[in-house]
Every structure is written in C-alpha cells, then in structure tokens.
Design a protein around this motif. Structure first.
Motif, PDB file in Angstrom:
ATOM      1  N   GLY A   1       0.813  -1.208   0.000  1.00 46.52           N
ATOM      2  CA  GLY A   1       0.000   0.000   0.000  1.00 46.52           C
ATOM      3  C   GLY A   1       0.848   1.261   0.000  1.00 46.52           C
ATOM      4  N   PRO A   2       0.252   2.397  -0.367  1.00 47.52           N
ATOM      5  CA  PRO A   2       1.023   3.642  -0.478  1.00 47.52           C
ATOM      6  C   PRO A   2       1.677   4.084   0.822  1.00 47.52           C
ATOM      7  N   ASP A   3       1.129   3.675   1.958  1.00 45.19           N
ATOM      8  CA  ASP A   3       1.690   4.083   3.252  1.00 45.19           C
ATOM      9  C   ASP A   3       2.526   2.985   3.910  1.00 45.19           C
ATOM     10  N   ALA A   4       2.715   1.863   3.228  1.00 47.79           N
ATOM     11  CA  ALA A   4       3.459   0.744   3.815  1.00 47.79           C
ATOM     12  C   ALA A   4       4.955   1.071   3.828  1.00 47.79           C
ATOM     13  N   PRO A   5       5.654   0.780   4.930  1.00 47.43           N
ATOM     14  CA  PRO A   5       7.103   1.028   4.982  1.00 47.43           C
ATOM     15  C   PRO A   5       7.858   0.039   4.106  1.00 47.43           C
ATOM     16  N   ASP A   6       9.015   0.461   3.602  1.00 42.90           N
ATOM     17  CA  ASP A   6       9.876  -0.434   2.837  1.00 42.90           C
ATOM     18  C   ASP A   6      10.602  -1.349   3.817  1.00 42.90           C
ATOM     19  N   ALA A   7      10.453  -2.662   3.638  1.00 42.77           N
ATOM     20  CA  ALA A   7      11.031  -3.613   4.591  1.00 42.77           C
ATOM     21  C   ALA A   7      11.415  -4.891   3.857  1.00 42.77           C
ATOM     22  N   GLU A   8      12.150  -5.761   4.568  1.00 39.33           N
ATOM     23  CA  GLU A   8      12.514  -7.066   4.018  1.00 39.33           C
ATOM     24  C   GLU A   8      11.245  -7.861   3.713  1.00 39.33           C
ATOM     25  N   VAL A   9      11.308  -8.702   2.697  1.00 38.11           N
ATOM     26  CA  VAL A   9      10.151  -9.499   2.343  1.00 38.11           C
ATOM     27  C   VAL A   9       9.836 -10.468   3.486  1.00 38.11           C
ATOM     28  N   PRO A  10       8.569 -10.541   3.930  1.00 36.63           N
ATOM     29  CA  PRO A  10       8.218 -11.433   5.039  1.00 36.63           C
ATOM     30  C   PRO A  10       8.423 -12.905   4.671  1.00 36.63           C
ATOM     31  N   ALA A  11       8.757 -13.699   5.676  1.00 38.32           N
ATOM     32  CA  ALA A  11       8.984 -15.129   5.452  1.00 38.32           C
ATOM     33  C   ALA A  11       7.745 -15.807   4.870  1.00 38.32           C
ATOM     34  N   GLU A  12       6.560 -15.373   5.319  1.00 44.21           N
ATOM     35  CA  GLU A  12       5.312 -15.957   4.812  1.00 44.21           C
ATOM     36  C   GLU A  12       5.230 -15.811   3.291  1.00 44.21           C
ATOM     37  N   LEU A  13       5.615 -14.640   2.779  1.00 41.07           N
ATOM     38  CA  LEU A  13       5.543 -14.424   1.341  1.00 41.07           C
ATOM     39  C   LEU A  13       6.640 -15.167   0.602  1.00 41.07           C
ATOM     40  N   VAL A  14       7.797 -15.335   1.238  1.00 35.72           N
ATOM     41  CA  VAL A  14       8.850 -16.140   0.607  1.00 35.72           C
ATOM     42  C   VAL A  14       8.334 -17.566   0.406  1.00 35.72           C
ATOM     43  N   GLY A  15       7.663 -18.100   1.418  1.00 36.84           N
ATOM     44  CA  GLY A  15       7.093 -19.434   1.294  1.00 36.84           C
ATOM     45  C   GLY A  15       6.064 -19.510   0.177  1.00 36.84           C
ATOM     46  N   ALA A  16       5.249 -18.454   0.036  1.00 37.48           N
ATOM     47  CA  ALA A  16       4.257 -18.436  -1.035  1.00 37.48           C
ATOM     48  C   ALA A  16       4.929 -18.383  -2.404  1.00 37.48           C
TER      49      ALA A  16
END
Length: 733
Positions: free
Chosen positions: A585-600
């Motif tokens: 989303g437009p207000d989401a901070p830039d961060a490392e990709v979450p492990a949950e999404l890596v699994g997906a």
C-alpha cells in the motif's frame, strides 16, 4: 371519475390480468400513473419499491396507447386483446440499463401480447431488421441501452425518427439520470436530447426504487424541463413506502475472508431457494464461485468481464433453478427479474445503503420470506477508495483533452490516452460528461471539440464527492446499528413512512450462527491460501505513442516479449489481498520481504515448474527490477528467490533519469511514455545476460499496468536473454 376514465381503467385492468394473472388488480398509484400517461399525456416519476409493479405501468399504458384513443367506445374481445391498431400511438421506447433487464422485459411484454424488441451492443446484426419493423409499425416496445443514445449512427439516423414517432418514453432505473444518485451514468443525461425532440404531448414515465429526496427532485426537474431549458408543467411524482415485507435483513460480523467463505460453504444449503451472492470485485466473484463449486455446490459466476453468452446462460440457469446461486458483481445490480429469489448474500458491503437496498431488492418478490445477509469485511473500505478514485478527473486533465481535440479532425479514445494519464474507462466517462455538457461531440472516428465554452463545476463535484463519503459512512453505520435495519435503509432513502420492520436481526433477534465448523474453515483457508495468479504477456504497443515522441507502434516483436509470468496474488483477492495490500500500500514502509511471502513464492515456483502450464525451461538466473519506492523489499525478494532456487543473482534493471510517469491508476500509453528511456541494463549485466543459455527470472514487487515488466523484459531480450519469466508478489486489480 368520468365515464371515459372509468372505461380506461377497465381496459387497463384487463391488460394487467393478461400480464399478471386473473387475480391481478391495479394498485392506486399504478392507476394514477397510467391515467396520467394515457389520458392526460403527462410526465410521471414513480419512486416505488422493487416488486411494486413499475413495469406493469408501462406495459399496460403501452397496450392502451397502441390500441388507439382511450375511452372511444365499446371494443370487442378481439380488439381488446390486440396490442396495436391503425389509430394507435407510436411505439413505446424504454431506456433500460442492463441486458438482463431487457431480456426479462421482452419476455414479460410477450405475456401481455405486446411485441417488444431490443437494440443493444449484443445484437448489432439485427439492427437493420428491427429498424424496418419499427417503420412498419410492427414493434410495440423498443428497449434500448442508454449507451445507444450517443452512438453516432443511432443518434444521427435512428434516434430522430424514433423520437418523432414515440408514443411513450420510459426511463427505467431513472436514478441513473442524477449525478447525486448512487449509480450515475452520463449516458442517461443524453435523455435531455431525446426529451427535447419528442412531439408535444408525448407522455414520459421515469421509474426507480432507489432515489432519496435529493435525487427525486433532480430527476423530476429534468423531466419537467422543455427543449429550451425552461421548466414546464411539473412532473407527477408518485412516491410510495419502501418497506419489503418479505425480506429479513441481517448482518454477520466475521473476522476475515477465510471465516466468511467457510461460513458460506457451511450454510449455503440452509438458505431458502436459490439466490445471489454479491461480491465487490471480479476476482472475488470468480474465487468464491470456484470454491463453492469445489465444495459441491451448483453455482456460477457473473461479472461484467464475462462473455455475453456466458452471462445469458448463467441467468437462465438461475431462473430455471438449476443452480443454487449466482456469484455476481454489481453487473447484476439492476433489473434481474426472478420473483422467487430466496436470498441475497453480500460478501463485502457496497459503498452506499441506497445501492445495498437496490441489490437486496432482487429477493423476495413472490415468496413469503427471503433472507438478506451482509458479511462485511475490513477490506471493503480499500475497495471503496479505489472506485472513488475513478471519479471525474481534476480540471487540468480535462483541459488537456479539450485542448487536444479539433472541431474537424476526430480523435479516438485510444489516440487521446497518450495525452492524458487516465485509464480507458475513466477517460470515456469524462468524454461522455463533456458531450452531455456540449463541450465535445462523439462522431464517426472518435471525438471532436464543439468550441462551446465550458466551465469546470468544482463546487458541484466536491458536493457530490462529499455525498459519496457520507454514503460510505452510512453503510458502516448500517452494519453496526442497534436499531431496525429496514428502517435504517428506508430512512436513507427519505421514506417518510419508515418504521421498525419487526423482522430483521435487530427487531426479532439473530437467527444466523457465527460459528464456522473446523472442516469448513480449514477448506476455506487452504483454498484462499493457494498462491499463484498469471501475469499476461504484452503483445501490442498502446495506440498513439508516436504522437508523443515514442517511436513504438503495432505488435511487439516476439523476440522482444517476455513469457507469461506469475504472481502470488491480486490486491483484490479474498485470500492474499489483505496481506499484499498491507505490504504494498502507499503508506506501507519499505522492509525485508516477510517469510510468509517467501514461502508463497516458493509454492508459486514449484507449481510453475511442475503444474498444468509449466514454464518451457527452468530459469538460469535472477534479475531484479530495481525499485525507487521499495528498494529493500525488491532486493530482498530477489536475494531470497536466488538463494532458494540456487540461482545466481545477476543484477538489476535500474531506473535512470526522472521517475516514470503514470502508475496504478494511469493508462497504458502514459505508462509506456513515462517508462521509455528511463530503464537501463548496466553493461556488466548486459554482458552476463548475453552469455546465458536459459531464461531469466525477472523479479518485481507489483504488476500494475504490466508495462514495467514488459519494458524491462524487452531490454533483457535485446541484450541477448533467450527468454524472460516475470515474477511478482502481486498484481493490481
């Protein structure tokens, strides 16, 4: 009542019995409307609840007008059963918004011995024959879509003759005329021209079930305005109570999409008869229908993106009770006529109580009880915001289009896209409004400027936007109210007779349990948790790029195309949507990709390698699309994919110069224009790619228009990559 009017009523009752059965009798306001149309030749606005019998008014009036001058003497049984006569009025023209409504009304007319035909986008090959039938007097009712009113050929060749011979004009779903209405459609404003061209004394009927006091006043004023813009005789407004005695309204607040889908799968069998399940997005409709089918239910999806033949088949299956439910978007919002519809369920709340009332009104028209259930979601407001973003554009964008148009050289919508950063649907909406306002005109080949002065009514647009915001707030209040739900909806529609219904879950207590069995919850969770949606290939450049200095046109050479790609999910998905919107989303901070999404992503790659439509060759390296907005996210995503797949991370396609114009809300031409010359392959990466003997996996966070992937992939192919496989976390839409 005079003898003449008594005779007209007797004949009207006889037509109604042919239409609705021997026991049918005209309601008082039905007769008042028919009397005003047939005897007094007035303009009438009926604001009456769904199922009240608005269509009976115009079919009965048509039969009387087509049969000849009312009250002129005794008629034989043969004459009374005839729909037309040589002394009768011209055909009735019904402006109707949806093909589903048209098909239902053609069938209803036939029951009353009225010959009805329709002209719409789905029967172009029949237009000439239908026009000939109209000229021969063989058509009693012609149904047309509002879009036909500004089709150049129809407007310039058929409409003038039609208006001159029309015996009755009917505007169905008349709230669409008003930009204060919940479903304003600019094509309806073209009715002003139709009204202005009608012969003096031609009766006009406008009907709707969903108009509050402001919309009612606006529509009535437009009906009362003559060709010169002056107010004539006031339209007769017949407004009735909006209670629906058969409907039981309820709201069930469940924690997330998994619970909502699991609840539906467990309880659908218990809902009465057959019905409609509404969703807010096309993706949700398709997902829900797929899941329910997998759980053994006979259901079908119904969206505006489906082929007309598929929509017709789905409608008929529901009418014939061959399926338990249609899972539909608002494309089925108006006009679908199945009197014994037993339930309406909403997976997600519409942005307006008025729109909600309109949709639930499909149910319970000919059954004693029908269940209406709202399952609101936390994601609803994000979807409302998206649709609100498609409102009328700011003045600078409008002026850019007006400046580009010439009075003598038509420009197509596609040719205008490189000039203004508006997606096709929004650009067309703007042009239709400008057409109605007289600033542009649609002709063969596109649009031309008229040269007439035009003022951007910012104050009115702001008031309309504020009204939409108030409607959204009211919809939240409806879901949370501790008072009668039907009364709440009726008060939103300014019904002066609104009272507690005694039937809803607030009046009579809840009857739906919120519990979802573990088996249903697990099945829904597994279904919604499946990652993987396609990323289609771009094969054609947008039209008109050369006019803005971009030397690209026609087909993209196969040697410069990517292969079909994959993403974890869509931002509008029931399953992955919430998680992807939170990350992107437009207000989401830039961060490392979450492990949950890596699994997906890993699951997506496994399916891509071994599923029904596998990639042609395994990738031999990973390339990122370097991001200005989320560099950390994209870099970490590429690194994790390379590590899991034991592939080399070859580098990144990098942005250069100014940030690319366009974005998630922009059109393709503007996106390509903005991207052209702003992406670059570093020399070291280019040299590496040229030596590869297999595909490159091209990684990005979000595919919105799809052109970033397409143009980055093109650069890699031009550098020597044998193939490019796009992979992203999400697809917009």
């Amino acid at each position: 009542m005079s003898d003449e009017r008594t005779a007209v009523r007797e004949r009207a009752e006889a037509v109604l019995r042919r239409l609705a059965g021997d026991g049918a009798r005209l309601r008082d306001d039905q007769w008042r409307a028919i009397e005003a149309l047939v005897v007094d030749k007035r303009r009438v606005l009926c604001v009456q609840r769904t199922g009240w019998g608005k269509s009976a008014v115009y079919f009965v009036a048509t039969a009387l007008l087509r049969a000849g001058e009312p009250g002129g003497g005794t008629r034989s049984a043969t004459e009374e059963s005839a729909a037309t006569g040589p002394a009768g009025a011209g055909p009735t023209v019904i402006v109707s918004p949806l093909l589903a409504l048209m098909r239902n009304q053609v069938e209803a007319a036939a029951r009353a011995g009225i010959r009805a035909r329709t002209i719409n986008s789905a029967n172009l090959d029949e237009w000439d024959a239908i026009t000939a039938e109209i000229h021969d007097g063989a058509v009693d009712v012609l149904l047309i879509s509002p879009e036909r009113l500004n089709n150049p050929e129809f407007r310039d060749t058929i409409l003038p003759r039609l208006a001159a011979t029309t015996g009755l004009l009917v505007v169905d779903e008349a709230h669409c005329v008003s930009d204060w209405g919940h479903d304003f459609r600019p094509d309806y404003r073209r009715l002003r021209t139709f009204l202005a061209n009608l012969p003096a004394g031609t009766p006009v009927l406008a009907t709707t079930a969903t108009a509050n006091a402001r919309v009612t006043a606006d529509v009535a004023e437009q009906l009362s305005t003559d060709a010169s813009g002056r107010l004539g005789e006031d339209a007769l407004v017949l407004r009735g109570p909006l209670d629906r005695e058969s409907l039981r309204l309820a709201v069930l607040d469940l924690p997330n999409p998994t619970h909502r889908l699991g609840w539906l799968a467990d309880h659908l069998d218990g809902l009465p008869g057959s019905g409609i399940i509404y969703t807010l997005t096309v993706a949700a409709a398709i997902e829900t229908a797929e899941f329910l089918t997998a759980r053994g239910y006979a259901v079908a999806s119904y969206t505006g993106q489906a082929e007309d033949a598929d929509r017709r088949a789905a409608e008929q299956d529901l009418l014939d009770n061959k399926i338990k439910a249609l899972v539909a978007t608002s494309a089925l919002g108006m006009g679908f006529d199945k009197p014994d519809l037993g339930f309406v369920v909403h997976l997600g709340a519409p942005p307006s109580p008025i729109a909600y009332y309109q949709q639930v009104g499909r149910a319970g028209r000919a059954v004693e009880h029908a269940d209406v259930l709202l399952l609101p979601g936390a994601e609803d407001e994000a979807i409302w915001r998206y649709f609100a973003s498609l409102a009328f554009p700011p003045e600078d964008q409008v002026r850019r289009v007006l400046d580009a148009l010439d009075p003598d050289r038509p420009m197509s919508t596609q040719a205008l896209e490189p000039i203004v950063d508006l997606r096709r649907a929004r650009l067309e909406l703007m042009l239709k409004v400008l057409d109605v306002d007289g600033a542009v005109r649609r002709v063969r080949g596109g649009w031309v400027a008229t040269g007439q002065p035009w003022v951007y009514d910012e104050a009115r647009l702001r008031r309309v936007a504020e009204a939409r915001t108030a409607e959204q707030r009211a919809m939240r209040e409806y879901a949370a109210t501790s008072t009668c739900r039907m009364r709440f909806l009726r008060e939103c529609l300014d019904d002066p007779e609104a009272t507690d219904c005694g039937r809803c879950d607030r009046c009579a207590g809840p009857w739906f349990e919120a519990d979802v069995p573990a088996q249903a919850l697990d099945a829904a969770g597994a279904f919604l948790g499946r990652p993987g949606v396609p990323v289609p290939v771009k094969k054609l450049w947008p039209t008109g790029l050369e006019a803005v200095g971009v030397p690209l046109k026609g087909r993209i050479p196969p040697a410069e195309q990517t292969l079909p790609g994959r993403a974890v999910g869509r931002l509008s998905d029931l399953g992955w949507g919430d998680r992807l919107r939170a990350l992107l989303g437009p207000d989401a901070p830039d961060a490392e990709v979450p492990a949950e999404l890596v699994g997906a992503v890993v699951e997506v790659l496994k399916d891509w390698a071994h599923g029904a439509e596998p990639w042609p060759r395994r990738p031999v390296g990973v390339v990122a699309v370097a991001s200005r907005r989320r560099p950390r996210l994209v870099r970490s995503l590429a690194e994790r994919i390379a590590a899991v797949g034991r592939l080399p991370l070859l580098g990144a396609v990098v942005p250069v110069g100014e940030e690319a114009a366009g974005g998630a809300w922009g059109n393709s031409a503007q996106r390509v224009r903005g991207l052209h010359g702003t992406l670059e392959i570093p020399s070291e990466l280019a040299a590496t790619v040229a030596e590869l003997d297999g595909p490159v996996l091209l990684v990005d966070d979000l595919v919105d228009s799809g052109w970033t992937m397409a143009m980055a992939g093109r650069l890699l192919r031009q550098s020597g990559a044998p193939d490019v496989l796009p992979l992203a976390l999400a697809v917009a839409g």
